[in-house]
Design a protein around this motif. Structure first.
Motif, PDB file in Angstrom:
ATOM      1  N   ILE A  62     -29.417 -49.319  52.403  1.00  0.00           N
ATOM      2  CA  ILE A  62     -29.246 -50.260  53.506  1.00  0.00           C
ATOM      3  C   ILE A  62     -28.799 -51.621  52.970  1.00  0.00           C
ATOM      4  O   ILE A  62     -29.191 -52.030  51.877  1.00  0.00           O
ATOM      5  N   ARG A  63     -27.953 -52.273  53.746  1.00  0.00           N
ATOM      6  CA  ARG A  63     -27.483 -53.611  53.398  1.00  0.00           C
ATOM      7  C   ARG A  63     -27.682 -54.537  54.586  1.00  0.00           C
ATOM      8  O   ARG A  63     -27.455 -54.141  55.735  1.00  0.00           O
ATOM      9  N   TYR A  71     -26.339 -62.276  52.102  1.00  0.00           N
ATOM     10  CA  TYR A  71     -26.955 -61.026  51.675  1.00  0.00           C
ATOM     11  C   TYR A  71     -28.441 -61.182  51.341  1.00  0.00           C
ATOM     12  O   TYR A  71     -28.825 -62.057  50.580  1.00  0.00           O
ATOM     13  N   GLY A  75     -34.757 -54.852  48.398  1.00  0.00           N
ATOM     14  CA  GLY A  75     -35.968 -55.082  47.611  1.00  0.00           C
ATOM     15  C   GLY A  75     -36.834 -56.199  48.193  1.00  0.00           C
ATOM     16  O   GLY A  75     -38.044 -56.229  47.997  1.00  0.00           O
ATOM     17  N   ILE A  87     -40.127 -50.819  59.659  1.00  0.00           N
ATOM     18  CA  ILE A  87     -39.417 -49.833  58.850  1.00  0.00           C
ATOM     19  C   ILE A  87     -39.203 -48.534  59.633  1.00  0.00           C
ATOM     20  O   ILE A  87     -38.243 -47.805  59.387  1.00  0.00           O
ATOM     21  N   ASN A 118     -33.417 -42.795  51.620  1.00  0.00           N
ATOM     22  CA  ASN A 118     -34.744 -43.175  51.127  1.00  0.00           C
ATOM     23  C   ASN A 118     -35.752 -43.200  52.267  1.00  0.00           C
ATOM     24  O   ASN A 118     -35.473 -43.737  53.336  1.00  0.00           O
ATOM     25  N   LEU A 119     -36.920 -42.620  52.036  1.00  0.00           N
ATOM     26  CA  LEU A 119     -37.989 -42.679  53.033  1.00  0.00           C
ATOM     27  C   LEU A 119     -39.144 -43.505  52.484  1.00  0.00           C
ATOM     28  O   LEU A 119     -39.593 -43.290  51.354  1.00  0.00           O
ATOM     29  N   SER A 120     -39.621 -44.432  53.272  1.00  0.00           N
ATOM     30  CA  SER A 120     -40.760 -45.255  52.876  1.00  0.00           C
ATOM     31  C   SER A 120     -42.070 -44.506  53.116  1.00  0.00           C
ATOM     32  O   SER A 120     -42.132 -43.575  53.932  1.00  0.00           O
ATOM     33  N   GLN A 123     -42.997 -44.342  56.706  1.00  0.00           N
ATOM     34  CA  GLN A 123     -42.342 -43.276  57.474  1.00  0.00           C
ATOM     35  C   GLN A 123     -43.020 -41.933  57.225  1.00  0.00           C
ATOM     36  O   GLN A 123     -43.192 -41.138  58.148  1.00  0.00           O
ATOM     37  N   ARG A 208     -32.118 -46.598  30.596  1.00  0.00           N
ATOM     38  CA  ARG A 208     -31.469 -47.809  30.065  1.00  0.00           C
ATOM     39  C   ARG A 208     -31.376 -47.742  28.559  1.00  0.00           C
ATOM     40  O   ARG A 208     -32.386 -47.546  27.887  1.00  0.00           O
ATOM     41  N   ILE A 239     -27.166 -45.469  35.598  1.00  0.00           N
ATOM     42  CA  ILE A 239     -26.287 -45.306  34.427  1.00  0.00           C
ATOM     43  C   ILE A 239     -25.198 -46.375  34.483  1.00  0.00           C
ATOM     44  O   ILE A 239     -24.387 -46.393  35.405  1.00  0.00           O
ATOM     45  N   GLU A 240     -25.206 -47.244  33.495  1.00  0.00           N
ATOM     46  CA  GLU A 240     -24.258 -48.360  33.512  1.00  0.00           C
ATOM     47  C   GLU A 240     -23.136 -48.212  32.503  1.00  0.00           C
ATOM     48  O   GLU A 240     -22.054 -48.758  32.694  1.00  0.00           O
ATOM     49  N   TYR A 259     -23.737 -47.790  38.087  1.00  0.00           N
ATOM     50  CA  TYR A 259     -22.513 -48.580  38.106  1.00  0.00           C
ATOM     51  C   TYR A 259     -21.388 -47.934  37.312  1.00  0.00           C
ATOM     52  O   TYR A 259     -20.219 -48.161  37.576  1.00  0.00           O
ATOM     53  N   PRO A 264     -22.840 -49.212  44.928  1.00  0.00           N
ATOM     54  CA  PRO A 264     -22.884 -48.900  46.356  1.00  0.00           C
ATOM     55  C   PRO A 264     -21.649 -49.513  47.027  1.00  0.00           C
ATOM     56  O   PRO A 264     -21.240 -50.609  46.659  1.00  0.00           O
TER      57      PRO A 264
END
Ligand code: C2E
Ligand code: MG
Ligand code: MG
Ligand code: MG
Length: 274
Positions: A62-63, A71, A75, A87, A118-120, A123, A208, A239-240, A259, A264
């Motif tokens: 979600i954005r 923005y 988080g 939620i 994603n489920l909280s 929920q 990482r 994974i960057e 990334y 996203p």
């Protein structure tokens, strides 16, 4: 208010903005307003199959672009929406949006395998969750095997027995279940065996710089082998760089997200990537 600001933001003080710090009611109003005014969007981060060498799905994230502050990261506002119970409405919107969008992609011939939502824990504690998802699948006509649900081990550990029962009910709908952020909580390997899950999602903190972390390499090799023995697929998140990807590939990891594959992105961009 302070809670909603990005910690590294450098805006100056605006006296016309509401002071809401510590005021849950104000935050609730703000978040509810965001839902009504359609300030939320769903973005999609590609999931890449290491064996097939292609994008097979995405995680829906979600954005929130607030008209005044810009923005605000999930988080920051997801925990607040959990505190206020909002939620449930936000999660319902995300599920409908994702299932509708995925059904549309499938109809237009896009090779999308599954999209994860994603489920909280809030929920998961709603008695109506299973019926809600069943209704959304019917409404959007999305074949259930194209929907994946990401739940965290911390959410499940709160009450293990009912959680296992709930996961069985969800699986009976035909959707797939992923255990998110694995490695950050206390889920033991024997506990994993009891959970009716399909996918183990290894947390960023574990992968990482995996190419130069011998300890994490030993752990990860073991976790991947064990997960495969249990019939689970393994996805590594965050994974960057290419070296992380190569290391995980050599360990037999099934999927990666991060990334290095792509950040996203909005629905249009994701469809282009597909
Ligand atoms: P998550 O489910 O573990 O999602 C992965 C987070 O890692 C996302 O942050 C993603 O943008 C970020 N990420 C992906 N690749 C990389 C990478 O290569 N490097 C780094 N450093 N980060 C990467 P995001 O989008 O800010 O979401 C944060 C958390 O908010 C998510 O963690 C999830 O717990 C929650 N969330 C996001 N959308 C939703 C939603 O629709 N519903 C619920 N309940 N929670 C959501
Ligand atoms: Mg997730
Ligand atoms: Mg995660
Ligand atoms: Mg994570």
């Amino acid at each position: 208010w302070a809670k909603l600001q990005k910690s590294n933001s450098y805006r100056f003080y605006r006296s016309d903005l509401p002071v809401v710090s510590g005021d849950e009611l104000q935050i609730e109003t703000w978040l509810r307003y965001a839902l009504e005014r359609e300030e939320f969007e769903v973005w999609y981060q590609p999931k890449y199959s290491l064996s097939q060498g292609r994008i097979v799905g995405a995680e829906a994230l979600i954005r929130w672009q607030h008209p005044e502050t810009g923005y605000i990261s999930p988080g920051k506002f997801i925990p607040l929406s959990e505190e206020t119970g909002l939620i449930v409405a936000i999660g319902d919107w995300v599920l409908k949006t994702v299932c509708g969008q995925t059904a549309e992609w499938l109809h237009s011939g896009q090779p999308v395998v599954a999209i994860a939502v994603n489920l909280s824990s809030v929920q998961l504690n709603q008695a109506s969750l299973v019926q809600q998802i069943r209704d959304i699948l019917t409404l959007t006509q999305l074949p259930p095997d194209h929907l994946e649900l990401e739940v965290t081990e911390t959410a499940l550990m709160q009450d293990v027995e009912p959680a296992i029962a709930l996961l069985h009910e969800l699986k009976a709908l035909g959707v797939r279940i992923a255990l998110d952020d694995f490695g950050t909580g206390y889920a033991s390997l024997s506990y994993l065996q009891q959970l009716p899950i399909d996918i183990l999602k290894i947390d960023t903190s574990f992968v990482r710089n995996i190419h130069e972390n011998v300890t994490n390499q030993a752990i990860l090799k073991h976790v991947i082998a064990m997960a495969h023995d249990l019939g689970l697929k393994i996805i590594a998140e965050g994974i960057e760089i290419e070296l992380e990807m190569f290391t995980l590939k050599s360990f037999g990891c099934d999927l990666i997200q991060g990334y290095w594959v792509g950040p996203p992105m909005n629905a249009t961009e994701f469809a282009q990537r597909l």
